[in-house]
Design a protein around this motif. Structure first.
Motif, PDB file in Angstrom:
ATOM      1  N   GLN A 129      77.708 145.082 -34.444  1.00 38.76           N
ATOM      2  CA  GLN A 129      77.443 143.862 -35.194  1.00 38.76           C
ATOM      3  C   GLN A 129      77.790 144.261 -36.789  1.00 38.76           C
ATOM      4  O   GLN A 129      78.276 143.254 -37.584  1.00 38.76           O
ATOM      5  CB  GLN A 129      76.053 143.275 -35.242  1.00 38.76           C
ATOM      6  CG  GLN A 129      75.840 141.966 -35.780  1.00 38.76           C
ATOM      7  CD  GLN A 129      76.759 141.064 -35.091  1.00 38.76           C
ATOM      8  OE1 GLN A 129      77.210 141.143 -34.114  1.00 38.76           O
ATOM      9  NE2 GLN A 129      76.513 139.566 -35.256  1.00 38.76           N
ATOM     10  N   ARG A 130      77.306 145.101 -37.345  1.00 38.62           N
ATOM     11  CA  ARG A 130      77.578 145.666 -38.693  1.00 38.62           C
ATOM     12  C   ARG A 130      79.050 146.020 -39.001  1.00 38.62           C
ATOM     13  O   ARG A 130      79.613 145.448 -40.017  1.00 38.62           O
ATOM     14  CB  ARG A 130      76.665 146.843 -38.924  1.00 38.62           C
ATOM     15  CG  ARG A 130      76.646 147.579 -40.433  1.00 38.62           C
ATOM     16  CD  ARG A 130      75.755 148.356 -40.680  1.00 38.62           C
ATOM     17  NE  ARG A 130      76.035 149.404 -39.798  1.00 38.62           N
ATOM     18  CZ  ARG A 130      75.077 150.067 -38.844  1.00 38.62           C
ATOM     19  NH1 ARG A 130      73.933 149.194 -38.511  1.00 38.62           N
ATOM     20  NH2 ARG A 130      75.468 151.043 -38.182  1.00 38.62           N
ATOM     21  N   VAL A 131      79.562 146.624 -38.194  1.00 46.21           N
ATOM     22  CA  VAL A 131      80.881 147.100 -38.247  1.00 46.21           C
ATOM     23  C   VAL A 131      82.056 145.848 -37.855  1.00 46.21           C
ATOM     24  O   VAL A 131      83.035 145.835 -38.805  1.00 46.21           O
ATOM     25  CB  VAL A 131      81.242 148.283 -37.442  1.00 46.21           C
ATOM     26  CG1 VAL A 131      82.745 148.815 -37.457  1.00 46.21           C
ATOM     27  CG2 VAL A 131      80.488 149.406 -37.877  1.00 46.21           C
ATOM     28  N   ARG A 132      81.865 145.463 -36.916  1.00 50.16           N
ATOM     29  CA  ARG A 132      82.885 144.229 -36.377  1.00 50.16           C
ATOM     30  C   ARG A 132      82.238 143.229 -35.647  1.00 50.16           C
ATOM     31  O   ARG A 132      82.327 143.087 -34.591  1.00 50.16           O
ATOM     32  CB  ARG A 132      84.062 145.116 -35.537  1.00 50.16           C
ATOM     33  CG  ARG A 132      84.984 146.079 -36.002  1.00 50.16           C
ATOM     34  CD  ARG A 132      86.044 145.354 -37.003  1.00 50.16           C
ATOM     35  NE  ARG A 132      86.803 144.018 -36.381  1.00 50.16           N
ATOM     36  CZ  ARG A 132      87.861 144.111 -35.680  1.00 50.16           C
ATOM     37  NH1 ARG A 132      88.372 145.340 -35.251  1.00 50.16           N
ATOM     38  NH2 ARG A 132      88.250 143.223 -35.012  1.00 50.16           N
ATOM     39  N   PRO A 133      81.603 142.327 -36.302  1.00 48.18           N
ATOM     40  CA  PRO A 133      80.778 141.322 -35.765  1.00 48.18           C
ATOM     41  C   PRO A 133      81.649 140.328 -35.018  1.00 48.18           C
ATOM     42  O   PRO A 133      81.369 139.392 -34.165  1.00 48.18           O
ATOM     43  CB  PRO A 133      79.985 140.664 -36.756  1.00 48.18           C
ATOM     44  CG  PRO A 133      80.805 140.948 -38.089  1.00 48.18           C
ATOM     45  CD  PRO A 133      81.296 142.214 -37.821  1.00 48.18           C
ATOM     46  N   ASP A 134      82.912 140.296 -35.277  1.00 46.95           N
ATOM     47  CA  ASP A 134      83.835 139.278 -34.715  1.00 46.95           C
ATOM     48  C   ASP A 134      84.230 139.678 -33.308  1.00 46.95           C
ATOM     49  O   ASP A 134      84.793 138.874 -32.573  1.00 46.95           O
ATOM     50  CB  ASP A 134      85.291 139.402 -35.713  1.00 46.95           C
ATOM     51  CG  ASP A 134      85.946 140.585 -35.628  1.00 46.95           C
ATOM     52  OD1 ASP A 134      85.182 141.396 -36.192  1.00 46.95           O
ATOM     53  OD2 ASP A 134      86.970 140.794 -35.529  1.00 46.95           O
ATOM     54  N   LEU A 135      83.982 141.046 -33.025  1.00 51.50           N
ATOM     55  CA  LEU A 135      84.375 141.188 -31.626  1.00 51.50           C
ATOM     56  C   LEU A 135      83.047 141.022 -30.668  1.00 51.50           C
ATOM     57  O   LEU A 135      82.153 141.364 -31.074  1.00 51.50           O
ATOM     58  CB  LEU A 135      84.895 142.709 -31.466  1.00 51.50           C
ATOM     59  CG  LEU A 135      85.905 142.971 -32.288  1.00 51.50           C
ATOM     60  CD1 LEU A 135      86.301 144.454 -32.174  1.00 51.50           C
ATOM     61  CD2 LEU A 135      87.210 142.243 -31.816  1.00 51.50           C
ATOM     62  N   PRO A 136      83.281 140.583 -29.436  1.00 52.90           N
ATOM     63  CA  PRO A 136      82.237 140.516 -28.415  1.00 52.90           C
ATOM     64  C   PRO A 136      81.941 142.188 -27.951  1.00 52.90           C
ATOM     65  O   PRO A 136      82.593 142.883 -28.172  1.00 52.90           O
ATOM     66  CB  PRO A 136      82.968 140.010 -27.214  1.00 52.90           C
ATOM     67  CG  PRO A 136      84.418 139.934 -27.355  1.00 52.90           C
ATOM     68  CD  PRO A 136      84.737 140.188 -28.901  1.00 52.90           C
ATOM     69  N   VAL A 137      80.594 142.171 -27.355  1.00 57.58           N
ATOM     70  CA  VAL A 137      80.246 143.322 -26.987  1.00 57.58           C
ATOM     71  C   VAL A 137      80.033 143.054 -25.527  1.00 57.58           C
ATOM     72  O   VAL A 137      79.520 142.061 -25.003  1.00 57.58           O
ATOM     73  CB  VAL A 137      78.678 143.678 -27.358  1.00 57.58           C
ATOM     74  CG1 VAL A 137      78.036 144.875 -26.855  1.00 57.58           C
ATOM     75  CG2 VAL A 137      78.760 143.841 -28.939  1.00 57.58           C
ATOM     76  N   THR A 138      80.555 143.822 -24.760  1.00 53.17           N
ATOM     77  CA  THR A 138      80.810 143.910 -23.309  1.00 53.17           C
ATOM     78  C   THR A 138      79.942 145.210 -22.602  1.00 53.17           C
ATOM     79  O   THR A 138      79.854 146.256 -23.267  1.00 53.17           O
ATOM     80  CB  THR A 138      81.943 143.816 -22.724  1.00 53.17           C
ATOM     81  OG1 THR A 138      82.680 144.932 -23.060  1.00 53.17           O
ATOM     82  CG2 THR A 138      82.720 142.580 -23.339  1.00 53.17           C
ATOM     83  N   ALA A 139      79.645 144.840 -21.437  1.00 49.10           N
ATOM     84  CA  ALA A 139      78.991 146.331 -20.594  1.00 49.10           C
ATOM     85  C   ALA A 139      79.465 145.981 -19.189  1.00 49.10           C
ATOM     86  O   ALA A 139      79.354 144.888 -18.698  1.00 49.10           O
ATOM     87  CB  ALA A 139      77.627 146.205 -20.685  1.00 49.10           C
ATOM     88  N   PHE A 140      79.943 147.173 -18.698  1.00 50.28           N
ATOM     89  CA  PHE A 140      80.359 147.157 -17.298  1.00 50.28           C
ATOM     90  C   PHE A 140      78.996 148.088 -16.587  1.00 50.28           C
ATOM     91  O   PHE A 140      78.710 149.112 -17.141  1.00 50.28           O
ATOM     92  CB  PHE A 140      81.766 147.941 -16.947  1.00 50.28           C
ATOM     93  CG  PHE A 140      82.900 147.177 -17.370  1.00 50.28           C
ATOM     94  CD1 PHE A 140      83.692 146.156 -16.220  1.00 50.28           C
ATOM     95  CD2 PHE A 140      83.480 147.249 -18.671  1.00 50.28           C
ATOM     96  CE1 PHE A 140      84.574 145.417 -16.570  1.00 50.28           C
ATOM     97  CE2 PHE A 140      84.460 146.632 -18.737  1.00 50.28           C
ATOM     98  CZ  PHE A 140      85.202 145.578 -17.776  1.00 50.28           C
ATOM     99  N   ALA A 141      78.749 147.564 -15.290  1.00 47.55           N
ATOM    100  CA  ALA A 141      77.678 148.397 -14.439  1.00 47.55           C
ATOM    101  C   ALA A 141      78.172 148.115 -13.169  1.00 47.55           C
ATOM    102  O   ALA A 141      78.420 146.746 -12.595  1.00 47.55           O
ATOM    103  CB  ALA A 141      76.408 147.928 -14.824  1.00 47.55           C
ATOM    104  N   ALA A 142      77.829 149.066 -12.065  1.00 51.02           N
ATOM    105  CA  ALA A 142      77.947 148.839 -10.724  1.00 51.02           C
ATOM    106  C   ALA A 142      77.278 147.771 -10.428  1.00 51.02           C
ATOM    107  O   ALA A 142      76.032 147.832 -10.648  1.00 51.02           O
ATOM    108  CB  ALA A 142      78.064 150.132 -10.059  1.00 51.02           C
ATOM    109  N   GLU A 143      77.442 147.033  -9.474  1.00 48.35           N
ATOM    110  CA  GLU A 143      76.596 145.977  -8.788  1.00 48.35           C
ATOM    111  C   GLU A 143      75.349 146.806  -8.559  1.00 48.35           C
ATOM    112  O   GLU A 143      74.189 146.241  -8.432  1.00 48.35           O
ATOM    113  CB  GLU A 143      77.369 145.198  -7.865  1.00 48.35           C
ATOM    114  CG  GLU A 143      76.404 144.088  -7.130  1.00 48.35           C
ATOM    115  CD  GLU A 143      77.119 143.260  -5.986  1.00 48.35           C
ATOM    116  OE1 GLU A 143      77.350 142.129  -6.110  1.00 48.35           O
ATOM    117  OE2 GLU A 143      77.736 144.003  -5.151  1.00 48.35           O
ATOM    118  N   ALA A 144      75.418 147.957  -7.712  1.00 44.23           N
ATOM    119  CA  ALA A 144      74.566 148.493  -7.182  1.00 44.23           C
ATOM    120  C   ALA A 144      73.560 149.430  -8.010  1.00 44.23           C
ATOM    121  O   ALA A 144      72.563 149.804  -7.905  1.00 44.23           O
ATOM    122  CB  ALA A 144      74.995 149.611  -6.157  1.00 44.23           C
ATOM    123  N   ASN A 145      73.996 149.334  -9.457  1.00 34.68           N
ATOM    124  CA  ASN A 145      73.157 149.882 -10.657  1.00 34.68           C
ATOM    125  C   ASN A 145      72.179 149.049 -11.198  1.00 34.68           C
ATOM    126  O   ASN A 145      72.452 148.590 -12.324  1.00 34.68           O
ATOM    127  CB  ASN A 145      74.207 150.753 -11.592  1.00 34.68           C
ATOM    128  CG  ASN A 145      73.207 151.811 -12.585  1.00 34.68           C
ATOM    129  OD1 ASN A 145      72.278 151.611 -12.527  1.00 34.68           O
ATOM    130  ND2 ASN A 145      74.166 152.456 -13.073  1.00 34.68           N
TER     131      ASN A 145
END
Length: 193
Positions: A129-145
């Motif tokens: 948020q501090r460095v590039r708030p214009d970019l979304p934050v995403t996260a990938f996780a295995a469905e089983a995790n």
């Protein structure tokens, strides 16, 4: 960077041995998501790429170490490990073309379930948020995790897509992409291809 219980530092080549032994040598690290497995010979290159992203972007993935509670002496055992001990990697970095932050965390199994992933995740979100708030934050996780998916949800990201996990050796594996905001269709398409 210091959080309540952690010392977070940009990765360097000197961190490779500790990461190899503390995190990546234990098969429990990737038991719920086989795509997280990182053979020892790949770890130096992986850490070098993380360090390059730090230099390029001014933020990224940290090496996660335990820090002493305020007022305590260093090098004591606090029931979960020794002060300064490397326990994982985590934060937000900008992989590939840098169109979205990627939030991730990998913690040594002995240190999972203590809230450290939440702590490093909050720090990573704040840095992004501090460095590039214009970019979304995403996260990938295995469905089983399920534990990682719960952590991602508690950090404020919501499911944006679910589909085949092309990273997994299991052809039936499913991955969940979460984001901190709605993703434009074009960006979503790039992220999941």
């Amino acid at each position: 960077m210091l959080t309540e219980r952690l010392l977070l530092t940009p990765p360097t080549a000197a961190d490779v041995p500790a990461l190899a032994s503390a995190v990546y040598a234990d098969p429990r690290t990737w038991a719920l998501d086989p795509s997280l497995r990182r053979p020892p010979e790949e770890l130096p290159g992986f850490v070098a790429r993380l360090a390059e992203r730090w230099a390029r972007d001014g933020a990224g993935c940290w090496v996660v170490r335990l820090r002493p509670p305020p007022g305590d002496r260093h090098d004591e055992d606090h029931g979960g490990g020794r002060d300064g001990e490397v326990i994982g990697l985590g934060g937000c970095d900008l992989p590939g073309e840098g169109r979205a932050w990627n939030l991730f965390f990998r913690l040594a199994p002995a240190h999972q379930g203590r809230g450290y992933a939440q702590e490093v995740g909050r720090a990573g979100l704040a840095a992004a948020q501090r460095v590039r708030p214009d970019l979304p934050v995403t996260a990938f996780a295995a469905e089983a995790n399920i534990p990682s998916r719960r952590t991602i949800e508690r950090l404020g990201l919501a499911e944006a897509w679910r589909g085949p996990d092309r990273r997994s050796p299991d052809p039936g594996a499913v991955v969940v992409l979460s984001a901190d905001r709605p993703l434009p269709a074009a960006l979503l398409g790039r992220l999941v291809r």
